[in-house]
Scaffold this motif. Structure first.
Motif, PDB file in Angstrom:
ATOM      1  N   GLY A 134      36.012 -47.008  23.779  1.00 17.78           N
ATOM      2  CA  GLY A 134      36.707 -47.882  23.151  1.00 17.78           C
ATOM      3  C   GLY A 134      37.940 -48.534  23.100  1.00 17.78           C
ATOM      4  O   GLY A 134      37.993 -48.642  23.800  1.00 17.78           O
ATOM      5  N   LYS A 135      38.531 -50.123  22.603  1.00 19.57           N
ATOM      6  CA  LYS A 135      39.636 -50.027  22.510  1.00 19.57           C
ATOM      7  C   LYS A 135      40.706 -49.344  22.558  1.00 19.57           C
ATOM      8  O   LYS A 135      40.691 -48.428  22.085  1.00 19.57           O
ATOM      9  N   LEU A 158      27.181 -39.011  18.648  1.00 18.34           N
ATOM     10  CA  LEU A 158      25.911 -39.441  17.835  1.00 18.34           C
ATOM     11  C   LEU A 158      24.761 -40.315  18.817  1.00 18.34           C
ATOM     12  O   LEU A 158      25.212 -40.523  19.735  1.00 18.34           O
ATOM     13  N   SER A 159      23.775 -40.233  17.716  1.00 22.05           N
ATOM     14  CA  SER A 159      22.258 -41.003  18.964  1.00 22.05           C
ATOM     15  C   SER A 159      22.564 -42.223  18.796  1.00 22.05           C
ATOM     16  O   SER A 159      23.611 -42.983  18.385  1.00 22.05           O
ATOM     17  N   LYS A 160      21.833 -42.699  19.417  1.00 18.50           N
ATOM     18  CA  LYS A 160      21.863 -44.449  20.480  1.00 18.50           C
ATOM     19  C   LYS A 160      21.567 -45.726  18.854  1.00 18.50           C
ATOM     20  O   LYS A 160      22.512 -46.318  18.279  1.00 18.50           O
ATOM     21  N   GLU A 161      20.790 -44.780  18.042  1.00 23.41           N
ATOM     22  CA  GLU A 161      20.964 -45.247  16.641  1.00 23.41           C
ATOM     23  C   GLU A 161      21.697 -45.590  15.648  1.00 23.41           C
ATOM     24  O   GLU A 161      21.439 -45.957  14.909  1.00 23.41           O
ATOM     25  N   ASP A 162      22.505 -44.325  16.055  1.00 20.55           N
ATOM     26  CA  ASP A 162      23.555 -43.973  14.534  1.00 20.55           C
ATOM     27  C   ASP A 162      24.613 -45.317  15.451  1.00 20.55           C
ATOM     28  O   ASP A 162      25.494 -45.874  14.318  1.00 20.55           O
ATOM     29  N   GLU A 163      24.755 -45.516  16.746  1.00 18.37           N
ATOM     30  CA  GLU A 163      26.005 -46.015  17.289  1.00 18.37           C
ATOM     31  C   GLU A 163      25.384 -48.193  17.396  1.00 18.37           C
ATOM     32  O   GLU A 163      26.212 -48.898  17.055  1.00 18.37           O
ATOM     33  N   GLU A 164      24.138 -48.207  16.807  1.00 19.09           N
ATOM     34  CA  GLU A 164      23.335 -49.322  16.677  1.00 19.09           C
ATOM     35  C   GLU A 164      23.694 -50.075  15.597  1.00 19.09           C
ATOM     36  O   GLU A 164      23.886 -50.890  15.236  1.00 19.09           O
ATOM     37  N   PHE A 165      23.869 -48.897  14.510  1.00 14.45           N
ATOM     38  CA  PHE A 165      24.054 -49.145  13.248  1.00 14.45           C
ATOM     39  C   PHE A 165      25.733 -49.672  13.055  1.00 14.45           C
ATOM     40  O   PHE A 165      26.084 -50.326  12.089  1.00 14.45           O
ATOM     41  N   LEU A 166      26.320 -48.599  13.728  1.00 18.20           N
ATOM     42  CA  LEU A 166      27.734 -49.227  13.520  1.00 18.20           C
ATOM     43  C   LEU A 166      28.408 -50.203  14.298  1.00 18.20           C
ATOM     44  O   LEU A 166      29.248 -51.022  13.122  1.00 18.20           O
ATOM     45  N   GLU A 167      27.716 -50.504  15.282  1.00 21.23           N
ATOM     46  CA  GLU A 167      28.089 -51.746  15.666  1.00 21.23           C
ATOM     47  C   GLU A 167      27.171 -52.555  14.778  1.00 21.23           C
ATOM     48  O   GLU A 167      27.485 -54.064  14.204  1.00 21.23           O
ATOM     49  N   ALA A 171      31.822 -52.372  12.868  1.00 21.09           N
ATOM     50  CA  ALA A 171      32.736 -51.103  13.428  1.00 21.09           C
ATOM     51  C   ALA A 171      32.656 -51.211  14.010  1.00 21.09           C
ATOM     52  O   ALA A 171      32.985 -51.006  15.287  1.00 21.09           O
ATOM     53  N   GLU A 172      34.586 -51.241  14.368  1.00 23.98           N
ATOM     54  CA  GLU A 172      35.283 -51.219  15.305  1.00 23.98           C
ATOM     55  C   GLU A 172      35.038 -49.911  16.226  1.00 23.98           C
ATOM     56  O   GLU A 172      36.018 -49.032  15.676  1.00 23.98           O
ATOM     57  N   GLN A 173      35.809 -50.018  17.788  1.00 26.58           N
ATOM     58  CA  GLN A 173      35.300 -49.044  18.401  1.00 26.58           C
ATOM     59  C   GLN A 173      36.846 -48.217  19.047  1.00 26.58           C
ATOM     60  O   GLN A 173      37.339 -49.504  19.629  1.00 26.58           O
ATOM     61  N   ILE A 174      37.070 -47.941  18.962  1.00 29.73           N
ATOM     62  CA  ILE A 174      38.340 -47.183  19.136  1.00 29.73           C
ATOM     63  C   ILE A 174      39.102 -46.279  20.107  1.00 29.73           C
ATOM     64  O   ILE A 174      37.911 -45.165  19.771  1.00 29.73           O
ATOM     65  N   SER A 175      39.352 -45.992  21.614  1.00 37.65           N
ATOM     66  CA  SER A 175      39.356 -44.801  21.769  1.00 37.65           C
ATOM     67  C   SER A 175      40.929 -44.342  22.222  1.00 37.65           C
ATOM     68  O   SER A 175      42.425 -45.127  22.242  1.00 37.65           O
ATOM     69  N   LEU A 176      41.093 -43.135  21.835  1.00 36.85           N
ATOM     70  CA  LEU A 176      42.512 -42.443  21.751  1.00 36.85           C
ATOM     71  C   LEU A 176      42.876 -41.881  23.288  1.00 36.85           C
ATOM     72  O   LEU A 176      43.944 -41.479  23.326  1.00 36.85           O
ATOM     73  N   SER A 177      42.314 -41.467  24.650  1.00 37.94           N
ATOM     74  CA  SER A 177      42.433 -40.954  25.461  1.00 37.94           C
ATOM     75  C   SER A 177      41.205 -41.855  26.628  1.00 37.94           C
ATOM     76  O   SER A 177      39.880 -41.387  26.196  1.00 37.94           O
ATOM     77  N   PRO A 178      41.867 -41.452  27.363  1.00 43.04           N
ATOM     78  CA  PRO A 178      40.762 -42.006  28.587  1.00 43.04           C
ATOM     79  C   PRO A 178      39.849 -40.786  29.417  1.00 43.04           C
ATOM     80  O   PRO A 178      39.315 -40.687  29.645  1.00 43.04           O
TER      81      PRO A 178
END
Length: 198
Positions: A134-135, A158-167, A171-178
């Protein structure tokens, strides 16, 4: 209000839990207990402005959703065994579509993971998905976000289906760490950022 929702892919859905072997006997319920600790416990208090959900999909009766409301919790201790005992009590009951209280501040139902998220979305809350790709967190401004919901995966993710649902629901993707972090550590990092905005 801060809310965290985790999909616990293998966490058990009944009260048959060996409290002496949480990782081996309960589908990594130990991970969920650590998330509860991170979501609520301060040095000498609880976070009252936080709600935590675990949606369990393990055997034998998936799904069972657990909801912890910080402002209502009582007698809960920070150690995994204590938290697991409260979870065990909730999972020993028959879940239905209606949220029912097991003990103070802990509720259970048979709501689906997506169903809970969609309810939050439809009530106008901002949905964030914590994801390695994520960002960066520092690129987000939470000052104007009073009601935020953070989605986490467990050790399986999460499954691919879950991630597609969130998209689909924006839902915005956030990254907390590399680096890939444990779910309970992610909760602490999010709290830390939001605490500094108070």
């Amino acid at each position: 209000m801060k809310e965290f929702i985790i999909k616990a892919n293998k966490a058990v859905t009944n009260g048959e839990i060996n409290l002496k072997d949480l990782p081996g006997s309960s589908g990594r319920l130990d991970l969920i207990c650590r998330c509860v600790n991170s979501a609520f416990f301060l040095s000498h208090d609880l976070r009252r402005d936080t709600i935590f959900y675990s949606v369990n999909y393990g055997n034998p009766n998936p799904p069972v959703a657990l909801k912890f409301i910080g402002d209502e919790l009582k007698r809960l201790s920070p150690d995994e065994r204590s938290i697991a005992m409260f979870i065990q009590k909730a999972l020993s009951k028959d879940a239905s579509e209606i949220w029912k209280e097991s003990t103070s501040g802990i509720y259970y139902s048979n709501h689906e993971f997506k169903e809970i998220i969609l309810e939050k979305k439809n009530s106008g809350k901002k949905i964030f998905y914590l994801h390695l790709n994520g960002k960066p967190l520092e690129n987000f401004d939470f000052k104007n976000e009073s009601d935020v919901v953070f989605i986490l995966g467990d050790h399986i993710g999460l499954s691919k289906e879950d991630e597609e649902f969130l998209e689909e629901i924006g839902a915005e993707q956030i990254s907390l760490s590399p680096l890939e972090l444990h779910a309970d550590h992610c909760i602490i990092l999010v709290h830390n950022v939001l605490d500094r905005l108070k």
